[in-house]
Enzyme design. Structure first.
Site, PDB file in Angstrom:
ATOM      1  N   ARG A  89      -1.541  12.779   1.359  1.00  0.00           N
ATOM      2  CA  ARG A  89      -2.565  13.505   2.140  1.00  0.00           C
ATOM      3  C   ARG A  89      -3.566  14.267   1.266  1.00  0.00           C
ATOM      4  O   ARG A  89      -3.960  15.375   1.564  1.00  0.00           O
ATOM      5  CB  ARG A  89      -1.916  14.498   3.141  1.00  0.00           C
ATOM      6  CG  ARG A  89      -0.888  13.873   4.074  1.00  0.00           C
ATOM      7  CD  ARG A  89      -1.427  12.710   4.915  1.00  0.00           C
ATOM      8  NE  ARG A  89      -0.361  12.205   5.781  1.00  0.00           N
ATOM      9  CZ  ARG A  89       0.483  11.233   5.425  1.00  0.00           C
ATOM     10  NH1 ARG A  89       0.354  10.619   4.250  1.00  0.00           N
ATOM     11  NH2 ARG A  89       1.430  10.848   6.253  1.00  0.00           N
ATOM     12  N   SER A 131       2.563  -0.230   8.682  1.00  0.00           N
ATOM     13  CA  SER A 131       3.852   0.470   8.799  1.00  0.00           C
ATOM     14  C   SER A 131       3.805   1.452   9.967  1.00  0.00           C
ATOM     15  O   SER A 131       4.820   1.727  10.590  1.00  0.00           O
ATOM     16  CB  SER A 131       4.188   1.210   7.503  1.00  0.00           C
ATOM     17  OG  SER A 131       3.203   2.189   7.240  1.00  0.00           O
ATOM     18  N   PHE A 170       3.931  -9.783   5.062  1.00  0.00           N
ATOM     19  CA  PHE A 170       3.648  -9.953   3.635  1.00  0.00           C
ATOM     20  C   PHE A 170       3.356  -8.613   2.979  1.00  0.00           C
ATOM     21  O   PHE A 170       3.175  -7.634   3.638  1.00  0.00           O
ATOM     22  CB  PHE A 170       2.445 -10.924   3.428  1.00  0.00           C
ATOM     23  CG  PHE A 170       1.253 -10.616   4.283  1.00  0.00           C
ATOM     24  CD1 PHE A 170       0.346  -9.634   3.919  1.00  0.00           C
ATOM     25  CD2 PHE A 170       1.025 -11.298   5.479  1.00  0.00           C
ATOM     26  CE1 PHE A 170      -0.769  -9.345   4.711  1.00  0.00           C
ATOM     27  CE2 PHE A 170      -0.083 -11.018   6.274  1.00  0.00           C
ATOM     28  CZ  PHE A 170      -0.972 -10.044   5.890  1.00  0.00           C
ATOM     29  N   TYR A 213      -4.461   2.635   9.966  1.00  0.00           N
ATOM     30  CA  TYR A 213      -5.542   1.759   9.494  1.00  0.00           C
ATOM     31  C   TYR A 213      -6.775   1.646  10.373  1.00  0.00           C
ATOM     32  O   TYR A 213      -7.777   1.064   9.963  1.00  0.00           O
ATOM     33  CB  TYR A 213      -4.971   0.364   9.202  1.00  0.00           C
ATOM     34  CG  TYR A 213      -4.059   0.358   8.000  1.00  0.00           C
ATOM     35  CD1 TYR A 213      -4.585   0.416   6.712  1.00  0.00           C
ATOM     36  CD2 TYR A 213      -2.682   0.343   8.138  1.00  0.00           C
ATOM     37  CE1 TYR A 213      -3.762   0.425   5.605  1.00  0.00           C
ATOM     38  CE2 TYR A 213      -1.847   0.350   7.033  1.00  0.00           C
ATOM     39  CZ  TYR A 213      -2.387   0.395   5.765  1.00  0.00           C
ATOM     40  OH  TYR A 213      -1.586   0.416   4.665  1.00  0.00           O
ATOM     41  N   GLY A 252      -6.100  12.141  -0.127  1.00  0.00           N
ATOM     42  CA  GLY A 252      -7.213  11.203  -0.202  1.00  0.00           C
ATOM     43  C   GLY A 252      -6.970   9.979  -1.067  1.00  0.00           C
ATOM     44  O   GLY A 252      -7.894   9.206  -1.323  1.00  0.00           O
ATOM     45  N   VAL A 253      -5.726   9.779  -1.531  1.00  0.00           N
ATOM     46  CA  VAL A 253      -5.448   8.613  -2.388  1.00  0.00           C
ATOM     47  C   VAL A 253      -5.637   7.317  -1.606  1.00  0.00           C
ATOM     48  O   VAL A 253      -6.303   6.379  -2.064  1.00  0.00           O
ATOM     49  CB  VAL A 253      -4.016   8.687  -2.975  1.00  0.00           C
ATOM     50  CG1 VAL A 253      -3.663   7.403  -3.713  1.00  0.00           C
ATOM     51  CG2 VAL A 253      -3.883   9.885  -3.905  1.00  0.00           C
ATOM     52  N   LEU A 254      -5.061   7.266  -0.396  1.00  0.00           N
ATOM     53  CA  LEU A 254      -5.196   6.029   0.397  1.00  0.00           C
ATOM     54  C   LEU A 254      -6.671   5.756   0.686  1.00  0.00           C
ATOM     55  O   LEU A 254      -7.144   4.618   0.542  1.00  0.00           O
ATOM     56  CB  LEU A 254      -4.425   6.163   1.722  1.00  0.00           C
ATOM     57  CG  LEU A 254      -4.629   4.999   2.689  1.00  0.00           C
ATOM     58  CD1 LEU A 254      -4.034   3.714   2.128  1.00  0.00           C
ATOM     59  CD2 LEU A 254      -4.019   5.298   4.060  1.00  0.00           C
ATOM     60  N   VAL A 265       0.864  -1.189   0.000  1.00  0.00           N
ATOM     61  CA  VAL A 265       0.000   0.000   0.000  1.00  0.00           C
ATOM     62  C   VAL A 265       0.893   1.229   0.000  1.00  0.00           C
ATOM     63  O   VAL A 265       1.763   1.376   0.865  1.00  0.00           O
ATOM     64  CB  VAL A 265      -0.902   0.018   1.253  1.00  0.00           C
ATOM     65  CG1 VAL A 265      -1.719   1.302   1.282  1.00  0.00           C
ATOM     66  CG2 VAL A 265      -1.803  -1.205   1.285  1.00  0.00           C
TER      67      VAL A 265
HETATM   68  C1  LIG Z   1       0.451   5.935   4.522  1.00  0.00           C
HETATM   69  C2  LIG Z   1       0.088   6.468   3.152  1.00  0.00           C
HETATM   70  C3  LIG Z   1      -0.306   5.305   2.244  1.00  0.00           C
HETATM   71  C4  LIG Z   1      -1.052   7.445   3.297  1.00  0.00           C
HETATM   72  O1  LIG Z   1      -1.523   7.806   2.023  1.00  0.00           O
HETATM   73  P1  LIG Z   1      -2.280   9.191   1.715  1.00  0.00           P
HETATM   74  O2  LIG Z   1      -2.767   9.094   0.332  1.00  0.00           O
HETATM   75  O3  LIG Z   1      -1.391  10.316   2.070  1.00  0.00           O
HETATM   76  O4  LIG Z   1      -3.484   9.118   2.736  1.00  0.00           O
HETATM   77  P2  LIG Z   1      -4.900   9.897   2.615  1.00  0.00           P
HETATM   78  O5  LIG Z   1      -4.655  11.306   2.148  1.00  0.00           O
HETATM   79  O6  LIG Z   1      -5.867   9.105   1.834  1.00  0.00           O
HETATM   80  O7  LIG Z   1      -5.310   9.901   4.124  1.00  0.00           O
HETATM   81  C5  LIG Z   1      -6.414   9.188   4.641  1.00  0.00           C
HETATM   82  C6  LIG Z   1      -6.477   9.454   6.106  1.00  0.00           C
HETATM   83  O8  LIG Z   1      -5.370   8.814   6.745  1.00  0.00           O
HETATM   84  C7  LIG Z   1      -4.601   9.767   7.468  1.00  0.00           C
HETATM   85  N1  LIG Z   1      -3.213   9.367   7.358  1.00  0.00           N
HETATM   86  C8  LIG Z   1      -2.563   9.107   6.217  1.00  0.00           C
HETATM   87  N2  LIG Z   1      -1.300   8.719   6.495  1.00  0.00           N
HETATM   88  C9  LIG Z   1      -1.170   8.725   7.805  1.00  0.00           C
HETATM   89  C10 LIG Z   1      -0.096   8.434   8.683  1.00  0.00           C
HETATM   90  N3  LIG Z   1       1.108   8.036   8.209  1.00  0.00           N
HETATM   91  N4  LIG Z   1      -0.304   8.539  10.006  1.00  0.00           N
HETATM   92  C11 LIG Z   1      -1.507   8.950  10.472  1.00  0.00           C
HETATM   93  N5  LIG Z   1      -2.569   9.231   9.683  1.00  0.00           N
HETATM   94  C12 LIG Z   1      -2.388   9.123   8.366  1.00  0.00           C
HETATM   95  C13 LIG Z   1      -4.894  11.067   6.820  1.00  0.00           C
HETATM   96  O9  LIG Z   1      -4.651  12.143   7.724  1.00  0.00           O
HETATM   97  C14 LIG Z   1      -6.353  10.926   6.478  1.00  0.00           C
HETATM   98  O10 LIG Z   1      -7.120  11.115   7.661  1.00  0.00           O
HETATM   99  P3  LIG Z   1      -8.696  11.506   7.638  1.00  0.00           P
HETATM  100  O11 LIG Z   1      -9.392  10.344   7.004  1.00  0.00           O
HETATM  101  O12 LIG Z   1      -9.003  11.661   9.055  1.00  0.00           O
HETATM  102  O13 LIG Z   1      -8.767  12.743   6.820  1.00  0.00           O
HETATM  103  C15 LIG Z   1       1.264   7.230   2.492  1.00  0.00           C
HETATM  104  O14 LIG Z   1       1.689   8.231   3.369  1.00  0.00           O
HETATM  105  C16 LIG Z   1       2.447   6.351   2.179  1.00  0.00           C
HETATM  106  O15 LIG Z   1       2.545   5.836   1.087  1.00  0.00           O
HETATM  107  N6  LIG Z   1       3.347   6.183   3.180  1.00  0.00           N
HETATM  108  C17 LIG Z   1       4.554   5.405   3.041  1.00  0.00           C
HETATM  109  C18 LIG Z   1       4.262   3.942   2.804  1.00  0.00           C
HETATM  110  C19 LIG Z   1       3.366   3.342   3.859  1.00  0.00           C
HETATM  111  O16 LIG Z   1       3.521   3.573   5.053  1.00  0.00           O
HETATM  112  N7  LIG Z   1       2.418   2.541   3.402  1.00  0.00           N
HETATM  113  C20 LIG Z   1       1.566   1.767   4.259  1.00  0.00           C
HETATM  114  C21 LIG Z   1       2.138   0.405   4.319  1.00  0.00           C
HETATM  115  S1  LIG Z   1       1.340  -0.611   5.536  1.00  0.00           S
END
Ligand SMILES: CC(C)(COP(=O)(O)OP(=O)(O)OC[C@H]1O[C@@H](n2cnc3c(N)ncnc32)[C@H](O)[C@@H]1OP(=O)(O)O)[C@@H](O)C(=O)NCCC(=O)NCCS
Length: 402
Positions: free
Chosen positions: A89, A117, A402, A122, A91-93, A81
């Site tokens: 930040r 991570s 995984f 989550y 909204g992609v996730l 992911v």
């Molecule tokens: C973690 C990650 C996937 C988040 O993606 P993103 O597109 O920035 O997330 P979004 O903008 O969709 O955020 C969705 C929500 O999660 C929150 N959020 C995202 N990343 C977060 C983090 N690292 N810690 C805490 N909250 C987080 C956002 O604030 C947002 O909150 P809301 O729903 O209350 O508004 C991205 O930062 C990333 O790729 N990180 C490095 C790799 C990683 O850690 N991947 C996960 C592997 S398990």
């Protein structure tokens, strides 16, 4: 900003979507690596997020079968992911989690599982910490067992090809009785467990099998990283995976690992918190076991998930479940005789779906979750009753990220 999310159509898209997490892992999505990875992650299980047609994020899900108390359940193993740093930040996730959980629901996989991570990511999508995992670092001089020990089996090195025949027999026997363990396909063994990229800085993977009467009873995958300081060996033996059928075989495999010459310390990660080493070793404190969160579980279909496992005690409990991200789960569920059904009965425990994920494999008790502010006990004694029902003979164990 809105993003479209859809499964990958070909290996090129797959590589671009995996490259999102690759940004953070210094991973180059070469076609060879993606070809290998896609042997276990079907293209249609890899979602890509796009902005104006350009891929800016990816999220995958392995199709697993996970052991739960009394059986197994189809489980989506969420993986790779990531959002490109240029699009964080926005909204992609969230968009990817929406598409992925809808897809998992459509596929009738009642549970989703992942390694987080960061713990903060989550929960908002319904995942709760479901197991604990321990890492150890044992100086070899403290590796004595508490009791006299005489090995009964034979250990020998095997090549990957033979390991692919023997190891799954042990793995499958152990996984069937250990909540949290996952099915492995032949490709999983070949491309993930036994595959060893050349030049690994921790040393090459070694494969050892323990046999008794010609039958495999245990195995270990490990690396021996040589290091000398002032003429004294300071090498590390890293246990990648050590699995054995029972307590005696476990003792034999670990005795071997502890006795390899030159290893100054033995390290291992992702051990279950009820690992026999705590009682086998004379000085278990010397392992300096550090315990942290293991896998996170999400009940995608509360009724199907709760009905897929068995229960350690008779009784009934009525949950009032809150699930904002997957509202089809919201409402009252009565669990009795191993089946969870919609109910109008007075609720006894109220919780967010994350708490059910935490309790599902038996890794955490409802009474703990009440004390931790994650479950509200509406009827006195309900948490203790649910604890008795959800108890598992073994701590959940997922030996692999995984
Ligand atoms: C973690 C990650 C996937 C988040 O993606 P993103 O597109 O920035 O997330 P979004 O903008 O969709 O955020 C969705 C929500 O999660 C929150 N959020 C995202 N990343 C977060 C983090 N690292 N810690 C805490 N909250 C987080 C956002 O604030 C947002 O909150 P809301 O729903 O209350 O508004 C991205 O930062 C990333 O790729 N990180 C490095 C790799 C990683 O850690 N991947 C996960 C592997 S398990």
């Amino acid at each position: 900003m809105t993003f479209t999310v859809a499964p990958c159509a070909n290996l090129e898209e797959f590589g671009q979507a995996v490259f999102a997490i690759g940004q953070y892992f210094a991973l180059d999505p070469t076609s060879e690596r993606m070809e290998r990875f896609s042997q276990n992650l079907p293209l249609e299980r890899m979602h890509a997020a796009r902005e104006d047609g350009v891929i800016v994020g990816g999220a995958g899900a392995f199709p697993f079968e996970m052991t739960v108390p009394g059986g197994t359940v189809p489980t989506a193993g969420v993986t790779v992911v990531g959002t490109f740093p240029t699009h964080r930040r926005r909204g992609v996730l969230r968009a990817m989690m929406r598409a992925q959980l809808d897809d998992v629901h459509d596929r009738e996989e009642p549970v989703a599982l992942l390694w987080a991570s960061e713990e903060t990511i989550y929960g908002r999508f319904g995942y709760g910490m479901a197991s604990l995992a321990g890492s150890i670092e044992l100086p070899r001089e403290y590796a004595a067992f508490a009791r006299p020990f005489a090995p009964e089996g034979r250990l020998r090195f095997v090549e990957a090809e033979e390991a692919a025949q023997l190891f799954p027999r042990v793995w499958n026997a152990v996984r069937r009785r250990t909540p949290g363990m996952l099915s492995r396909t032949r490709a999983w063994w070949e491309f993930r467990i036994l595959f060893d990229p050349p030049g690994h800085e921790g040393g090459a993977k070694r494969f050892v099998v323990l046999e008794r009467d010609g039958r495999p009873e245990g195995y270990a995958v490990y690396r021996h990283k040589p290091n000398w300081e002032n003429g004294v060996s300071n090498s590390e033996l890293e246990v990648v995976e050590a699995i054995a059928l029972d307590g005696r075989a476990t003792a034999e495999v670990w005795r071997y690992l502890f006795d390899v010459d030159w290893a100054a310390r033995i390290t291992a990660f992702l051990l279950p918190v009820d690992h026999p080493l705590l009682f086998l070793l004379a000085t278990p404190r010397r392992m300096r076991m550090r315990v942290g969160d293991g896998v996170w579980a999400r009940l995608v279909d509360v009724g199907a998930a709760l009905s897929a496992r068995s229960y350690a005690a008779d009784g009934a409990v009525v949950f009032d479940v809150i699930d904002d991200f997957c509202p089809w789960n919201t409402g009252r569920w009565r669990l009795a005789d191993g089946v969870a059904k919609r109910s109008q009965a007075s609720p006894q425990l109220r919780c967010d779906v994350t708490a059910l994920g935490s309790a599902y494999l038996g890794g955490f008790r409802f009474s703990e979750l009440v004390r931790g502010g994650r479950v509200e006990e509406l009827r006195r004694g309900a948490a203790a009753r649910a604890d008795a029902m959800f108890a598992s003979e073994r701590a959940p164990w997922c030996p692999e990220i995984f």
